[in-house]
Design a protein around this motif. Structure first.
Motif, PDB file in Angstrom:
ATOM      1  N   PRO A   1       5.861  -0.838   6.470  1.00 37.89           N
ATOM      2  CA  PRO A   1       5.551   0.571   6.214  1.00 37.89           C
ATOM      3  C   PRO A   1       5.674   0.936   4.739  1.00 37.89           C
ATOM      4  N   GLY A   2       4.757   1.772   4.285  1.00 37.69           N
ATOM      5  CA  GLY A   2       4.868   2.355   2.952  1.00 37.69           C
ATOM      6  C   GLY A   2       4.356   1.508   1.813  1.00 37.69           C
ATOM      7  N   LEU A   3       3.891   0.306   2.087  1.00 39.23           N
ATOM      8  CA  LEU A   3       3.383  -0.576   1.035  1.00 39.23           C
ATOM      9  C   LEU A   3       1.875  -0.733   1.161  1.00 39.23           C
ATOM     10  N   LYS A   4       1.183  -0.746   0.030  1.00 37.44           N
ATOM     11  CA  LYS A   4      -0.240  -1.060   0.002  1.00 37.44           C
ATOM     12  C   LYS A   4      -0.421  -2.549  -0.283  1.00 37.44           C
ATOM     13  N   PHE A   5      -1.410  -3.151   0.354  1.00 36.95           N
ATOM     14  CA  PHE A   5      -1.643  -4.585   0.234  1.00 36.95           C
ATOM     15  C   PHE A   5      -3.089  -4.863  -0.169  1.00 36.95           C
ATOM     16  N   THR A   6      -3.275  -5.987  -0.842  1.00 39.48           N
ATOM     17  CA  THR A   6      -4.595  -6.550  -1.125  1.00 39.48           C
ATOM     18  C   THR A   6      -4.564  -8.004  -0.682  1.00 39.48           C
ATOM     19  N   SER A   7      -5.618  -8.455  -0.015  1.00 39.26           N
ATOM     20  CA  SER A   7      -5.660  -9.827   0.478  1.00 39.26           C
ATOM     21  C   SER A   7      -6.885 -10.545  -0.076  1.00 39.26           C
ATOM     22  N   ILE A   8      -6.641 -11.694  -0.724  1.00 40.71           N
ATOM     23  CA  ILE A   8      -7.691 -12.426  -1.431  1.00 40.71           C
ATOM     24  C   ILE A   8      -7.502 -13.919  -1.181  1.00 40.71           C
ATOM     25  N   ALA A   9      -8.606 -14.630  -0.954  1.00 39.61           N
ATOM     26  CA  ALA A   9      -8.591 -16.092  -0.905  1.00 39.61           C
ATOM     27  C   ALA A   9      -9.111 -16.628  -2.231  1.00 39.61           C
ATOM     28  N   VAL A  10      -8.368 -17.611  -2.825  1.00 39.93           N
ATOM     29  CA  VAL A  10      -8.765 -18.080  -4.172  1.00 39.93           C
ATOM     30  C   VAL A  10      -8.791 -19.615  -4.365  1.00 39.93           C
ATOM     31  N   PRO A  11      -9.059 -20.503  -3.429  1.00 41.14           N
ATOM     32  CA  PRO A  11      -9.367 -20.255  -2.034  1.00 41.14           C
ATOM     33  C   PRO A  11      -8.130 -20.185  -1.127  1.00 41.14           C
ATOM     34  N   ASN A  12      -6.908 -20.533  -1.622  1.00 41.11           N
ATOM     35  CA  ASN A  12      -5.714 -20.337  -0.804  1.00 41.11           C
ATOM     36  C   ASN A  12      -5.608 -18.863  -0.415  1.00 41.11           C
ATOM     37  N   PRO A  13      -5.130 -18.568   0.787  1.00 40.42           N
ATOM     38  CA  PRO A  13      -5.043 -17.164   1.217  1.00 40.42           C
ATOM     39  C   PRO A  13      -3.814 -16.471   0.634  1.00 40.42           C
ATOM     40  N   HIS A  14      -4.008 -15.263   0.116  1.00 43.31           N
ATOM     41  CA  HIS A  14      -2.911 -14.514  -0.499  1.00 43.31           C
ATOM     42  C   HIS A  14      -2.889 -13.069  -0.022  1.00 43.31           C
ATOM     43  N   LEU A  15      -1.675 -12.551   0.106  1.00 48.77           N
ATOM     44  CA  LEU A  15      -1.444 -11.144   0.394  1.00 48.77           C
ATOM     45  C   LEU A  15      -0.575 -10.607  -0.735  1.00 48.77           C
ATOM     46  N   ILE A  16      -0.989  -9.492  -1.339  1.00 45.00           N
ATOM     47  CA  ILE A  16      -0.390  -9.008  -2.588  1.00 45.00           C
ATOM     48  C   ILE A  16       0.024  -7.553  -2.425  1.00 45.00           C
ATOM     49  N   SER A  17       1.185  -7.207  -2.970  1.00 45.92           N
ATOM     50  CA  SER A  17       1.610  -5.811  -2.990  1.00 45.92           C
ATOM     51  C   SER A  17       2.297  -5.519  -4.309  1.00 45.92           C
ATOM     52  N   PHE A  18       1.981  -4.376  -4.909  1.00 51.36           N
ATOM     53  CA  PHE A  18       2.633  -3.926  -6.143  1.00 51.36           C
ATOM     54  C   PHE A  18       3.746  -2.951  -5.778  1.00 51.36           C
ATOM     55  N   MET A  19       4.888  -3.101  -6.442  1.00 46.75           N
ATOM     56  CA  MET A  19       6.060  -2.322  -6.048  1.00 46.75           C
ATOM     57  C   MET A  19       7.058  -2.216  -7.188  1.00 46.75           C
ATOM     58  N   SER A  20       8.177  -1.554  -6.909  1.00 43.72           N
ATOM     59  CA  SER A  20       9.226  -1.374  -7.910  1.00 43.72           C
ATOM     60  C   SER A  20      10.102  -2.612  -8.004  1.00 43.72           C
ATOM     61  N   GLN A  21      10.883  -2.699  -9.078  1.00 47.48           N
ATOM     62  CA  GLN A  21      11.816  -3.808  -9.244  1.00 47.48           C
ATOM     63  C   GLN A  21      12.840  -3.821  -8.112  1.00 47.48           C
ATOM     64  N   LYS A  22      13.296  -2.635  -7.693  1.00 44.25           N
ATOM     65  CA  LYS A  22      14.281  -2.563  -6.608  1.00 44.25           C
ATOM     66  C   LYS A  22      13.722  -3.160  -5.327  1.00 44.25           C
ATOM     67  N   GLN A  23      12.463  -2.868  -5.021  1.00 43.14           N
ATOM     68  CA  GLN A  23      11.847  -3.417  -3.818  1.00 43.14           C
ATOM     69  C   GLN A  23      11.682  -4.932  -3.922  1.00 43.14           C
ATOM     70  N   ILE A  24      11.311  -5.422  -5.114  1.00 42.44           N
ATOM     71  CA  ILE A  24      11.151  -6.860  -5.303  1.00 42.44           C
ATOM     72  C   ILE A  24      12.481  -7.581  -5.117  1.00 42.44           C
ATOM     73  N   GLU A  25      13.561  -6.950  -5.546  1.00 43.86           N
ATOM     74  CA  GLU A  25      14.883  -7.576  -5.454  1.00 43.86           C
ATOM     75  C   GLU A  25      15.492  -7.467  -4.056  1.00 43.86           C
ATOM     76  N   SER A  26      14.854  -6.704  -3.168  1.00 44.95           N
ATOM     77  CA  SER A  26      15.354  -6.553  -1.805  1.00 44.95           C
ATOM     78  C   SER A  26      14.944  -7.756  -0.961  1.00 44.95           C
ATOM     79  N   ASN A  27      15.198  -7.681   0.342  1.00 46.16           N
ATOM     80  CA  ASN A  27      14.841  -8.788   1.244  1.00 46.16           C
ATOM     81  C   ASN A  27      13.482  -8.590   1.907  1.00 46.16           C
TER      82      ASN A  27
END
Length: 330
Positions: A156-182
């Protein structure tokens, strides 16, 4: 027989050149070899996978690279690994600009100006790019493409982008606090176990925007778990950065991408199709002399190991980077 332990942004691998073997390992032997040598009880503390060099069947490619993950699965590409393979082939064949065959494409690689004294540096092409769900694949998310989209099914609350390059990836931009969480561990484990959304698993990248054309990326890698860096992940995240944050990221401009293993540069191109150049270190940490039979017997006790001085040069480069200590403190 020589093996080489290498890394790109501390994404560690062993290079195995099958063309140097009198009897190349069959796939089942490669899987067993990889699982053994890359485990924490394997050789030199293990690694994220094995980069296998074979003869290319494409006349314009110098060689072929296969990527065997630590769990025995095969990845379609590995950007950090390709840089180290590019260096190995460059030195073996005395060429500085050439093509390497990978699972989905022949990719251009070239020797680059060193990032720092003693830090061997190569640029590699990351392509092809696809946003279609069949290329990733994903399902049950209500979208044909996922670009800067809320996915409450995943988190919940996160925006995602999904791209194959060709490996499949799911990407989300967020704050440092969120990155440091679990959150990354939670999402990464969920989507790489039995789940209704990414049936084949997916590489999950969480990114913090530091400044214009500057990112920090952490990756939970399919078939590996947490890794110091993922080359295709940093490339896919840079593309997502340009697509969804155009006021902060520019095409055809070097983007500095920090990661727990250091920093790379990514240039995102939009013509004629989307593709990326990934520029970073190609470090050889140890040269391993081992009898060929030991590869089949999974016996590394006769390995003779010679340590290089390249890791110290890389560590000096990393500690000199702005942002790095603050980003990786947690």
């Amino acid at each position: 027989m020589k093996l080489i332990k290498v890394h790109g942004s501390k994404n560690y691998f062993f290079i195995l050149d099958q063309t140097e073997l009198s009897t190349p390992l069959k796939d089942e032997d490669l899987i067993a070899f990889t699982q053994k040598i890359t485990s924490s009880k394997g050789l030199l503390g293990g690694a994220d996978g094995v980069l296998v060099i074979t003869t290319s069947t494409h006349p314009d490619a110098l060689a072929k690279m296969r990527v065997i993950n630590s769990d025995g699965s095969e990845a379609s590409m590995c950007g950090n690994g390709l840089r180290t393979v590019a260096r190995y082939l460059s030195e073996k064949f005395n060429q500085d600009n050439f093509l390497v065959e990978t699972m989905n494409a022949n990719l251009r690689v070239r020797k680059e100006k060193k990032l720092a004294e003693g830090v061997h540096t190569f640029a590699v092409e990351i392509s092809p790019v696809s946003f279609n769900k069949s290329s990733l694949p994903f399902k049950n998310l209500g979208h044909k493409r996922i670009i800067d989209t809320f996915l409450p099914e995943i988190y919940p609350g996160l925006k995602f982008t999904s791209i194959a390059v060709p490996n499949p990836h799911l990407i989300s931009f967020m704050s440092q606090k969120q990155i440091e969480s679990n959150i990354l561990e939670e999402v990464g484990q969920f989507l790489n176990s039995n789940n209704p959304y990414y049936p084949d698993g997916v590489n999950v990248n969480f990114a913090q925007i530091l400044d214009k054309n500057q990112l920090f990326v952490r990756t939970y890698e399919r078939g590996v778990g947490f890794t110091n860096a993922c080359g295709t992940g940093m490339s896919a995240t840079s593309l997502a950065f340009c697509l969804t944050k155009p006021q902060l990221a520019k095409f055809n401009t070097q983007i500095s991408v920090y990661n727990p293993g250091g920093m790379v540069k990514v240039i995102v191109h939009s013509k004629p199709n989307y593709w990326m150049e990934l520029i970073g270190n190609a470090t050889f940490t140890e040269i391993i002399d081992i009898p060929e039979n030991s590869l089949y017997d999974l016996d590394f006790s006769k390995a003779k190991i010679t340590k290089t001085t390249e890791q110290k040069a890389y560590e000096n480069f990393v500690t000199s980077l702005p942002h790095f200590n603050n980003l990786t403190a947690n």
